[in-house]
Design an enzyme around this catalytic site. Structure first.
Site, PDB file in Angstrom:
ATOM      1  N   GLU A  54       8.452 -19.784  24.153  1.00  0.00           N
ATOM      2  CA  GLU A  54       9.369 -19.786  23.004  1.00  0.00           C
ATOM      3  C   GLU A  54       9.555 -18.350  22.535  1.00  0.00           C
ATOM      4  OE1 GLU A  54       7.604 -22.137  19.840  1.00  0.00           O
ATOM      5  OE2 GLU A  54       5.677 -21.156  20.025  1.00  0.00           O
ATOM      6  N   ASP A  62       5.940 -14.795  12.619  1.00  0.00           N
ATOM      7  CA  ASP A  62       7.143 -14.587  13.432  1.00  0.00           C
ATOM      8  C   ASP A  62       7.933 -13.337  13.010  1.00  0.00           C
ATOM      9  OD1 ASP A  62       6.504 -17.165  14.445  1.00  0.00           O
ATOM     10  OD2 ASP A  62       7.739 -18.129  12.920  1.00  0.00           O
TER      11      ASP A  62
HETATM   12  O1  FUB Z   1       6.863 -20.467  13.120  1.00  0.00           O
HETATM   13  C1  FUB Z   1       7.161 -21.683  13.746  1.00  0.00           C
HETATM   14  C2  FUB Z   1       7.137 -21.499  15.218  1.00  0.00           C
HETATM   15  O2  FUB Z   1       5.860 -21.074  15.658  1.00  0.00           O
HETATM   16  C3  FUB Z   1       8.047 -20.390  15.694  1.00  0.00           C
HETATM   17  O3  FUB Z   1       9.371 -20.707  15.634  1.00  0.00           O
HETATM   18  C4  FUB Z   1       7.461 -20.154  17.026  1.00  0.00           C
HETATM   19  O4  FUB Z   1       7.901 -18.996  17.661  1.00  0.00           O
HETATM   20  C5  FUB Z   1       5.986 -20.136  16.693  1.00  0.00           C
HETATM   21  O5  FUB Z   1       5.557 -18.900  16.205  1.00  0.00           O
END
Ligand code: FUB
Length: 449
Positions: A210, A33
């Site tokens: 997301e 991320d």
């Molecule tokens: O790293 C945990 C979660 O996985 C993140 O918050 C999302 O964006 C995905 O990458």
């Protein structure tokens, strides 16, 4: 887990925090991320910090597991410095310190202060009886920290993956994910909402979305998201003429991971006139895609502002000095047959990879090597060949001038072999390593002196 702990302990003991890397760019720990920002003329990357699940963690063992955040910096995008841990689940008052839920973060500068935004599970329910994910802020005077976390998460925000954008008029916006992508204005203090959260319309209605990241270029606002169109996430983008939308879906920035990593997560940054995409895959942990590694590749725009799709590379970005050990397993391209890579040690993947050449004329090409100004006289390779083999190093292209020819002796152990550089050219060049016979050879690195 034991091996990983020993490895990290070893690094800490000898004080290593400088990493020389292509992709993945972080090589002393898992990372995911990535939010890349330019502060004070350097690139800083704020990733999540995946770890193998410790036995004491309650709940799911095969899930994301993150206890803290590190920040990394670089001036040349090749040498990265781990500036150390900046926020930990044990040191934030509102965070459940047993939750290992410090997911995707962001950081932004305003008036000389650095605001680090991070999601985590709350340890008490809010006024509406909600526990779950909140988003907190930690503030520092320098990008490296120390960061002081605020005692409460931002009121009115329930979700993950914070991203902050400050527009030209000074208005700041907070984006986050909660099934949908949500946006609200931030007050000037950067720690409170200044408007009601609003769901961003016209994004795909099917499949998880997301990880919002918004940036502006030439008056176009790009809202980028990981989205599951098929089976795993790919990076998509929408464009608009206002940070709050409306946005219109405009294309795919990166297809699904060739490594089959279920998630991806992006940021975009312009540094010294070049745009870069930061993202993640699971290069060091191909069997468990919740232990990820961050990467960077160059990004280009079309004349109409649309984004050219990025294909993930091993080579990544930045210039490699010819006098460093060059990991040619991070190649730019390779022959279709007879060339491959493998881990040097599958029980400790952080030791990196080796290149395997096994058929006559098989090759790997490694771009953008700086040979400097003064003549380099010798070429070295760390290699292993049971039958013994001959390698040629060509300048720029496969049929380019031969810079050196080296004989790897027959044997079952690694050797560092040296040869004379017969053709030297100053400046930045590509390098092609070619096998001249049919005897399998494994190569750890090459180097010029
Ligand atoms: O790293 C945990 C979660 O996985 C993140 O918050 C999302 O964006 C995905 O990458």
């Amino acid at each position: 887990m034991k091996n990983y702990k020993l490895f990290i302990f070893g690094l800490a003991l000898i004080g290593i925090n400088t990493l020389s890397a292509q992709n993945p760019i972080v090589r002393n720990q898992f990372s995911a991320d990535p939010t890349a920002r330019v502060f004070n003329g350097k690139v800083y990357v704020f990733p999540s910090h995946d770890i193998p699940t410790p036995a004491e963690k309650p709940g799911r063992k095969d899930w994301f597991c993150m206890a803290d955040y590190h920040v990394f910096s670089s001036e040349n995008l090749t040498d990265w410095t781990d500036q150390g841990m900046i926020v930990s689940q044990n040191k934030v008052k509102w965070v459940d310190s047993t939750s290992y839920s410090m997911w995707a973060p962001d950081c932004i500068e305003r008036n000389g202060k650095y605001y680090f935004y991070f999601p985590a599970n709350k340890n008490v329910a809010d006024a509406n009886g909600r526990k779950g994910f909140g988003i907190g802020v930690a503030i520092a005077d320098k990008p490296e920290g120390p960061y002081l976390p605020l005692p409460e998460p931002i009121k009115g925000v329930f979700g993950i993956d914070p991203n902050v954008f400050i527009d030209k008029d000074g208005q700041a916006y907070l984006y986050w994910a909660m099934g949908n992508i949500v946006v609200a204005k931030l007050k000037d203090n950067m720690t409170e909402l200044a408007s009601e959260p609003q769901i961003i319309a016209n994004l795909p209605s099917k499949g998880l979305k997301e990880g919002p990241f918004l940036f502006e270029r030439k008056g176009i606002y790009y809202l980028t998201i990981p989205h599951v169109e098929n089976k795993i996430e790919r990076l998509e983008y929408a464009i608009g003429d206002n940070p709050m939308g409306p946005f219109k879906m405009a294309g795919v920035v990166m297809d699904e991971s060739p490594m089959n990593c279920w998630t991806n997560h992006q940021s975009f940054v312009q540094y010294k006139d070049q745009w870069y995409l930061f993202y993640h895959q699971d290069a060091y942990s191909p069997k468990f895609d919740k232990n990820r590694s961050i990467c960077a590749d160059s990004l280009f725009f079309n004349a109409d502002g649309t984004i050219q799709k990025v294909t993930p590379t091993f080579r990544g970005v930045g210039v490699t000095s010819a006098t460093n050990t060059i990991e040619i397993d991070r190649y730019s391209s390779k022959s279709e047959t007879g060339s491959s890579i493998a881990f040097l040690d599958s029980t400790n993947t952080f030791k990196g990879w080796k290149t395997i050449l096994k058929s006559k004329s098989s090759w790997v090409k490694y771009n953008t090597v700086d040979f400097g100004k003064s003549k380099l006289k010798s070429f070295q390779v760390k290699a292993l060949s049971e039958k013994g083999s001959t390698l040629q190093i060509h300048l720029d292209k496969i049929d380019g001038p031969v810079m050196a020819e080296v004989k790897v002796p027959k044997g079952k152990s690694w050797n560092t072999v040296e040869a004379k550089v017969s053709k030297f050219q100053a400046g930045i060049h590509n390098l092609v390593v070619v096998l001249k016979d049919e005897n399998l050879v494994e190569i750890d690195w090459v180097q010029f002196k």
